[in-house]
Enzyme design. Structure first.
Site: not given
Ligand code: G6P
Ligand code: ZN
Length: 543
Positions: A113-114, A126, A277, A279, A281-282, A364, A376, A496
């Site tokens: 991902s990011h 995945k 990002d 991949d 999705d963000r 968020e 997403k 958080r």
């Molecule tokens: C990943 C998931 C998101 C989720 C995020 C939460 O990016 O794909 O769906 O919102 O993790 O991350 P956190 O660090 O807040 O648990």
């Molecule tokens: Zn991603």
């Protein structure tokens, strides 16, 4: 070509989350490591015999090599067919779409991902199921069991498959179809959005910058925004996916997409800015001098959904993760549709989307999506905004101002305290938990607490229950603080703190959320003794 069954010892596989198994690249590159995990996927899901899969990744370092291994293993495990993105590229939403459109048995996505990519950075694998969404816990659990017990894997010895050429080949009797990663996704976007209206918008001189952050959305954004919609050439920057994402963090937020933010707040700002990002999705949305929080973006998309052909008949319902601001709830109330509150994590939306209870959903953490796929979708959110701007003929700032005037404004900010000592973080949460019953009626920083609880979710579709999903303090005037430990941090614990305050008086609206939230921020410290317990004076990251 020969098929081998290789004896192996189980990897000390950490449990794969719904975003798969993420590890440092050198870990994945160890002998047998990737192979073991891929075999665990096949065996843990009932074997690959006769099945069809989608395969692609975000182009990070090792993506190309891993794809060859996965193809040779799929063939040796008796798979019927693998549909692969050209050069082993597929964004996560495009992979989800292909799995659904081609009705495959699932797909393997190579991405972290990011997270940064490169020889010493992160890699991930995945598995998505036939509905196109991340594997549910029952399946990741079965894969995990396999990683612990596996004693052999199957692979065939063969030359690399040429993934640069479109078309069909075979490998050990398995069909491999190399597809253009963009085409099917592009078609789906054309079905959802009013491309004519967006074309007219660009033709009228509208300007934008899309920062692909050297990641996988580059080719998608080039083809759709510049190629099909007529955005001026050069509107998409950092458009060529690079194995180390240009040395950066491909995470679309004001910190990691700072060059875009700087441009959007300068006198050279184009009308619209966006980023995605690693991949794809963000998303991040920013207008001239106007940053749109993911929570606000979700609310605006819901409020304007009927301007988009794909949603012209309205939304069945909407959903947001619990810490996401309640701006969406106000819109849902006005539209008289249900608004679901789910725990953090995209997987919780899957059931609601599959059951037709929700059409739009978001978090968020910069994820927004709809029932068009089961992930997403970054570029989808960008096209949604463009469609809305094209129809409304307004700037982002004007759209936001009208939205807040109509629905009120939910000031929102997330404060992250990273790499906190785990005991200290758990102690802080435990103390909050123990004090929950005493909170209602208490006055903190001049605000009265109305309710306090620890969020638990009962899935309305399958009846499953998820507990300990964050502590919520709700104030009488509509303010809210949520405390939650991140599930994705890698070092110590990440605390958080999600801060929210509602303003319905248009005349009192102000620009700076941190100022508007100052009372709530002070209350958060008082309630959780953040400074005392973590030893931190200020958050590491404010978004
Ligand atoms: C990943 C998931 C998101 C989720 C995020 C939460 O990016 O794909 O769906 O919102 O993790 O991350 P956190 O660090 O807040 O648990
Ligand atoms: Zn991603």
């Amino acid at each position: 070509m020969t098929r081998y069954v290789v004896a192996t010892t189980p990897i000390d596989g950490q449990k794969p989350g719904t975003s798969g198994l993420r590890k440092k690249t050198p870990v994945f590159m160890q002998p047998h490591y990737l192979e073991n995990f891929v075999q665990a996927i096949f065996t843990g899901t009932g074997g690959a015999e006769g099945k069809t899969y989608v395969l692609g990744g975000d182009g990070r370092y090792f993506n190309d090599r891993a794809a060859q291994v996965i193809l040779r293993m799929a063939a040796a495990n008796g798979a019927k067919k693998v549909i692969v993105g050209q050069n082993a590229l597929l964004s996560t939403p495009a992979a989800s779409n292909l799995i659904r459109r081609r009705q495959t048995d699932g797909g393997i996505i190579m991405s972290a991902s990011h997270n940064p990519g490169g020889p010493t950075e992160d890699f991930g694998v995945k598995f998505n199921t036939a509905n196109g969404g991340p594997a549910p816990e029952s399946i990741t659990e079965a894969i995990f069991e396999q990683t612990k017990t596996l004693s052999e894997y199957a692979i065939c010895e063969a030359q690399d498959v040429d993934l640069s050429k479109l078309g069909v080949t075979t490998l050990f009797g398995m069909e491999i179809e190399v597809v253009d990663p963009v085409v099917d996704y592009h078609l789906m976007m054309e079905e959802i959005f009013d491309f004519e209206a967006i074309r007219d918008l660009f033709a009228s001189g509208f300007t934008m910058r899309f920062d692909a952050m050297h990641a996988v959305t580059g080719p998608y954004a080039k083809a759709i925004l510049e190629g099909s919609l007529g955005a001026p050439e050069g509107s998409v920057v950092n458009a060529v996916p690079s194995p180390d994402f240009g040395g950066g963090h491909p995470d679309p937020n004001p910190i990691w997409a700072k060059p875009l933010m700087d441009l959007m707040f300068s006198c050279d700002a184009p009308d619209f800015g966006a980023a995605s990002d690693g991949d794809g999705d963000r998303n991040m949305i920013v207008g001239r001098n106007t940053y749109v929080t993911p929570s606000d973006s979700l609310a605006v998309l819901a409020a304007n959904a009927t301007l988009v052909p794909g949603y012209k008949d309205g939304l069945k319902g909407v959903a947001r993760s619990m810490p996401t601001s309640r701006a969406l709830d106000r819109v849902a109330e006005a539209l008289d549709i249900p608004c679901y509150e789910t725990p953090t994590g995209w997987k919780f939306f899957g059931n609601l989307l599959d059951a037709g209870r929700a059409t739009l959903c978001g978090e968020e953490s910069a994820g927004t999506g709809s029932d068009h796929v089961r992930e997403k979708d970054g570029l989808w959110a960008v096209l949604f905004w463009l469609n809305v701007l094209a129809v409304r003929q307004q700037s982002v700032a004007e759209v936001m101002a009208e939205h807040w005037a109509k629905f009120g404004r939910n000031y929102y900010s997330r404060h992250d305290f990273e790499a906190v000592d785990s005991d200290a973080a758990n102690g802080l949460m435990e103390a909050l938990r123990n004090r929950l019953p005493n909170q209602p009626g208490r006055v903190v920083e001049g605000m009265t607490i109305e309710a306090a609880d620890e969020f638990a979710y009962d899935d309305p579709v399958d009846g499953s229950r998820s507990e300990h999903q964050g502590i919520r303090i709700m104030f009488k005037d509509g303010g809210r603080i949520v405390f939650r430990l991140s599930g994705t941090g890698t070092e110590g614990a990440t605390l958080r703190v999600y801060l929210e305050k509602v303003e319905t008086n248009v005349a009192a609206l102000q620009d700076n959320p941190q100022n508007a939230l100052s009372g709530i921020i002070a209350a958060a410290d008082k309630l959780a003794e953040i400074r005392l317990r973590t030893g931190r004076d200020a958050p590491d990251v404010i978004t």
